[in-house]
Write a protein that holds these residues in place. Structure first.
Motif, PDB file in Angstrom:
ATOM      1  N   TYR A 263      -1.606  -1.561 -15.245  1.00 33.02           N
ATOM      2  CA  TYR A 263      -2.972  -1.844 -15.662  1.00 33.02           C
ATOM      3  C   TYR A 263      -3.354  -0.840 -16.746  1.00 33.02           C
ATOM      4  O   TYR A 263      -2.812   0.271 -16.794  1.00 33.02           O
ATOM      5  CB  TYR A 263      -3.950  -1.710 -14.487  1.00 33.02           C
ATOM      6  CG  TYR A 263      -3.571  -2.530 -13.274  1.00 33.02           C
ATOM      7  CD1 TYR A 263      -3.738  -3.910 -13.267  1.00 33.02           C
ATOM      8  CD2 TYR A 263      -3.042  -1.926 -12.140  1.00 33.02           C
ATOM      9  CE1 TYR A 263      -3.389  -4.662 -12.155  1.00 33.02           C
ATOM     10  CE2 TYR A 263      -2.694  -2.668 -11.025  1.00 33.02           C
ATOM     11  CZ  TYR A 263      -2.869  -4.042 -11.038  1.00 33.02           C
ATOM     12  OH  TYR A 263      -2.519  -4.780  -9.945  1.00 33.02           O
ATOM     13  N   GLU A 264      -4.307  -1.226 -17.592  1.00 30.32           N
ATOM     14  CA  GLU A 264      -4.760  -0.311 -18.637  1.00 30.32           C
ATOM     15  C   GLU A 264      -6.270  -0.345 -18.750  1.00 30.32           C
ATOM     16  O   GLU A 264      -6.881  -1.418 -18.718  1.00 30.32           O
ATOM     17  CB  GLU A 264      -4.145  -0.670 -19.991  1.00 30.32           C
ATOM     18  CG  GLU A 264      -4.535   0.310 -21.099  1.00 30.32           C
ATOM     19  CD  GLU A 264      -3.833   0.035 -22.410  1.00 30.32           C
ATOM     20  OE1 GLU A 264      -2.713   0.543 -22.593  1.00 30.32           O
ATOM     21  OE2 GLU A 264      -4.410  -0.707 -23.237  1.00 30.32           O
ATOM     22  N   THR A 265      -6.866   0.833 -18.878  1.00 28.04           N
ATOM     23  CA  THR A 265      -8.306   0.949 -19.081  1.00 28.04           C
ATOM     24  C   THR A 265      -8.562   1.874 -20.264  1.00 28.04           C
ATOM     25  O   THR A 265      -7.779   2.788 -20.533  1.00 28.04           O
ATOM     26  CB  THR A 265      -9.009   1.506 -17.830  1.00 28.04           C
ATOM     27  OG1 THR A 265      -8.444   2.784 -17.493  1.00 28.04           O
ATOM     28  CG2 THR A 265      -8.828   0.564 -16.647  1.00 28.04           C
ATOM     29  N   GLN A 266      -9.675   1.625 -20.968  1.00 24.97           N
ATOM     30  CA  GLN A 266     -10.018   2.437 -22.133  1.00 24.97           C
ATOM     31  C   GLN A 266     -11.529   2.621 -22.218  1.00 24.97           C
ATOM     32  O   GLN A 266     -12.302   1.803 -21.714  1.00 24.97           O
ATOM     33  CB  GLN A 266      -9.543   1.772 -23.430  1.00 24.97           C
ATOM     34  CG  GLN A 266      -8.047   1.717 -23.616  1.00 24.97           C
ATOM     35  CD  GLN A 266      -7.655   1.156 -24.975  1.00 24.97           C
ATOM     36  OE1 GLN A 266      -8.308   0.263 -25.505  1.00 24.97           O
ATOM     37  NE2 GLN A 266      -6.584   1.686 -25.548  1.00 24.97           N
ATOM     38  N   ALA A 267     -11.913   3.695 -22.886  1.00 23.19           N
ATOM     39  CA  ALA A 267     -13.313   3.910 -23.256  1.00 23.19           C
ATOM     40  C   ALA A 267     -13.334   4.549 -24.630  1.00 23.19           C
ATOM     41  O   ALA A 267     -12.601   5.514 -24.890  1.00 23.19           O
ATOM     42  CB  ALA A 267     -14.022   4.804 -22.247  1.00 23.19           C
TER      43      ALA A 267
END
Length: 260
Positions: free
Chosen positions: A129-133
């Motif tokens: 999974y990948e998350t970004q801000a």
């Protein structure tokens, strides 16, 4: 503010399905947006993005969850208002929430923004999974950048790799990798890291987390960025004091959300 969500559920022994929701809102002091995507099947993904702009600062959050059964991705971005808190990663396969400070670009506040990112998995295979801000803003002078870590919540032993990076305008400023939940949680327990000096001009700050699970488990962490004119050494004490206050607020919100 804007939000978008896409979901694709692949056919297989499990019937594929997808649902996507997106909305924008006012925070009273700025703007906010939320996105949620749910996908089911043997393949496909749930992908969300939320964007909020106000006062010269733009906050963008992204989350991607690949499907192996059911995947839920959620994002929220806002400028101003009460910082968002996650509480627990269970129920979301990938999530990124972020709150920006509208007057940070004008130098009125050293705190640029704060957020939560996380992922969880309940299956038995291997999934990523990948998350970004992202925080986009302009600075009129050279500025010092600081990353604060305010704690985390986690469960299970399925996390086998977390890759954390911070970049600005495409150039990597910081990178860490963790191969267990315990190592990751130790890093996120109220730390402070200097990321160097930002040259005056446009900044496009991006925090990315890549999660790999080989079994049931989850991790969510709280973070914050501070940016200020390059300070004298003693000035960092005042800046760190502000990060500590935000950390205390994030902890209280996480505990409250966890009890809800």
């Amino acid at each position: 503010a804007s939000a978008q969500a896409t979901a694709t559920g692949g056919a297989g022994s499990v019937q594929g399905s997808a649902q996507a929701l997106a909305s924008s809102r006012s925070t009273g002091a700025g703007a906010g947006s939320d996105a949620l995507a749910t996908a089911a099947g043997k393949s496909g993904s749930a992908v969300t993005q939320s964007v909020a702009s106000h006062g010269g600062v733009t906050v963008t959050t992204d989350a991607r969850a690949d499907v192996a059964g059911t995947a839920v991705a959620a994002t929220a971005a806002q400028l101003g208002g009460t910082p968002l808190a996650l509480g627990s990663v269970q129920g979301f396969q990938a999530v990124s929430y972020a709150t920006g400070t509208p007057d940070a670009a004008a130098g009125a506040s050293p705190l640029l923004g704060a957020g939560t990112q996380g992922a969880s998995y309940s299956g038995t295979g291997v999934l990523t999974y990948e998350t970004q801000a992202g925080f986009a803003f302009d600075t009129g002078t050279d500025s010092a950048l600081k990353l604060g870590t305010f704690g985390s919540t986690g469960f299970g032993t399925g996390l086998t790799l977390l890759e954390l990076t911070v970049s600005n305008n495409g150039t990597e400023l910081f990178s860490r990798s963790f191969t267990s939940l315990a190592d990751a949680q130790l890093f996120f327990s109220d730390g402070s890291f200097s990321l160097g000096t930002l040259a005056a001009g446009h900044q496009d700050l991006l925090l990315t987390a890549g999660f790999t699970f080989a079994g049931a488990g989850g991790l969510a962490f709280d973070y914050g960025f501070a940016v200020t004119a390059v300070p004298e050494p003693g000035t960092w004490l005042l800046l760190l004091g502000g990060l500590a206050l935000l950390a205390a607020r994030q902890h209280r919100q996480r505990e409250t959300a966890g009890k809800a």
